[in-house]
Design an enzyme around this catalytic site. Sequence first.
Site, PDB file in Angstrom:
ATOM      1  N   LYS A 165      42.464  46.023  40.627  1.00 38.94           N
ATOM      2  CA  LYS A 165      42.339  45.487  39.416  1.00 38.94           C
ATOM      3  C   LYS A 165      42.546  46.621  37.950  1.00 38.94           C
ATOM      4  CE  LYS A 165      40.510  41.426  40.476  1.00 38.94           C
ATOM      5  NZ  LYS A 165      40.724  39.852  39.542  1.00 38.94           N
ATOM      6  N   ASP A 245      46.819  33.479  36.649  1.00 36.38           N
ATOM      7  CA  ASP A 245      45.481  33.228  37.541  1.00 36.38           C
ATOM      8  C   ASP A 245      44.363  32.408  36.656  1.00 36.38           C
ATOM      9  OD1 ASP A 245      43.155  32.542  39.607  1.00 36.38           O
ATOM     10  OD2 ASP A 245      42.992  34.834  38.445  1.00 36.38           O
TER      11      ASP A 245
HETATM   12  C1  MUC Z   1      40.745  37.596  39.871  1.00 36.31           C
HETATM   13  O1  MUC Z   1      41.608  36.991  40.519  1.00 36.31           O
HETATM   14  O2  MUC Z   1      40.753  37.596  38.791  1.00 36.31           O
HETATM   15  C2  MUC Z   1      38.054  38.005  39.406  1.00 36.31           C
HETATM   16  C3  MUC Z   1      36.965  37.209  38.326  1.00 36.31           C
HETATM   17  C4  MUC Z   1      37.145  35.966  39.083  1.00 36.31           C
HETATM   18  O3  MUC Z   1      37.046  34.697  39.252  1.00 36.31           O
HETATM   19  O4  MUC Z   1      37.921  35.760  40.488  1.00 36.31           O
HETATM   20  C5  MUC Z   1      38.726  37.687  40.462  1.00 36.31           C
HETATM   21  C6  MUC Z   1      40.245  37.786  40.769  1.00 36.31           C
HETATM   22 MG    MG Z   2      42.905  37.098  38.529  1.00 36.56          MG
END
Ligand code: MUC
Ligand code: MG
Length: 370
Positions: A165, A245
């Site tokens: 992250k 995402d």
């Molecule tokens: C991600 O891949 O972003 C963080 C917030 C969410 O909804 O999923 C995570 C992981």
């Molecule tokens: Mg993500």
Amino acid sequence: MSDLTITRVEAIPYRIPYRKPLKFASGEVVHADHVLVRVRTAGGLTGCADAPPRPFTYGETQRGIVAVIEDVFAEQTIGLDATERSRLHARLHRTVGNPAAKSAVDMAVWDVLGQAFGQPVTRLLGGYTDRMRVSHMLGFDTPTAMAHEACAMRDRYGITTFKIKVGRRPVELDVEVVRALRNTLGDKVELYIDGNRGWTASESARALRQLADVGLTLAEELNPADDVLGRRWLVEQCGVPFVADESATTPAEATRELLGGSATALSIKTARTGFTVSDEIRSLAEGLGVEVVMGNQIDGQLGTACTVAFGAAHRSTSARAGELSNFLDMSDDLLTEPLRIVGGELIAPTSPGIGVTVDMDKLAHYRIDS
Ligand code: MUC
Ligand code: MG
């Protein structure tokens, strides 16, 4: 009425604390405040799936998920035959938003179907392989603590792929973490980054330049897709696939992001697109020739069982390691038999349906509605 007629849909809120909260640029998760969705049929089958609310990503809350299922989706689902998946999909999608609530209903119905046919859903979905390699997601911490966690995951579970992250300010904070991980873990592990929209386009570009020699394999949502031109500018200069995402939560969004030059790969999360819509996104990605990653919506074990069942079902979804290990951060879970990561892999459950069983005593202990 047939044995597969759906007679009841329940939404049960529960809370399980995390041993170690997960922190990232768009939020933090301290408790698994999820909703267990149960679908019952006239013939006595019960399908289950999990809905994790992520207000910082989709606007859903735990109480909102319970309400939309009880007030809207239950009525639309009851009376349908579990084989009428397409009709169910059309009904659920009359309501906008609510991705986790819709997905849990969809997957609970697939669970029923698998049980009815005596087959694991991973086979019904595609049956490509029986397992996936596991990628572990590392939340914000100091470089030392994040390197320590990665080493523990490698040594204990054999995991060699890590999603880091990022998205903090100044970017050098995260650059230092990524370097520490590469130095500690060596060249044999795969590292990629996920910014959860925390940086601007120029901050992201600066970080990517500073990390050019680290050998990252993917970059995910480093800046907001709504910064339309900044995002395109960034994606053009990113030397690795740029994963959409939270900006690609429907087939239409995924199409817009890819064709608009805002992404070159997709994260598929069964927690937000169930099995039915995840398969639409998979087909789209294959048709357009972009890679996919099976993502993690900070799932517990039931959600993770769904991710691996879907991911293992197809070649494209099982090619990369799936994000399947963050249930390990929870203090407990709901299943009778815990999922086990061995040698860096997770095998998709082989029992009929999603293939896992909810422990009624645990559910009674953790549910917060009674
Ligand atoms: C991600 O891949 O972003 C963080 C917030 C969410 O909804 O999923 C995570 C992981
Ligand atoms: Mg993500």
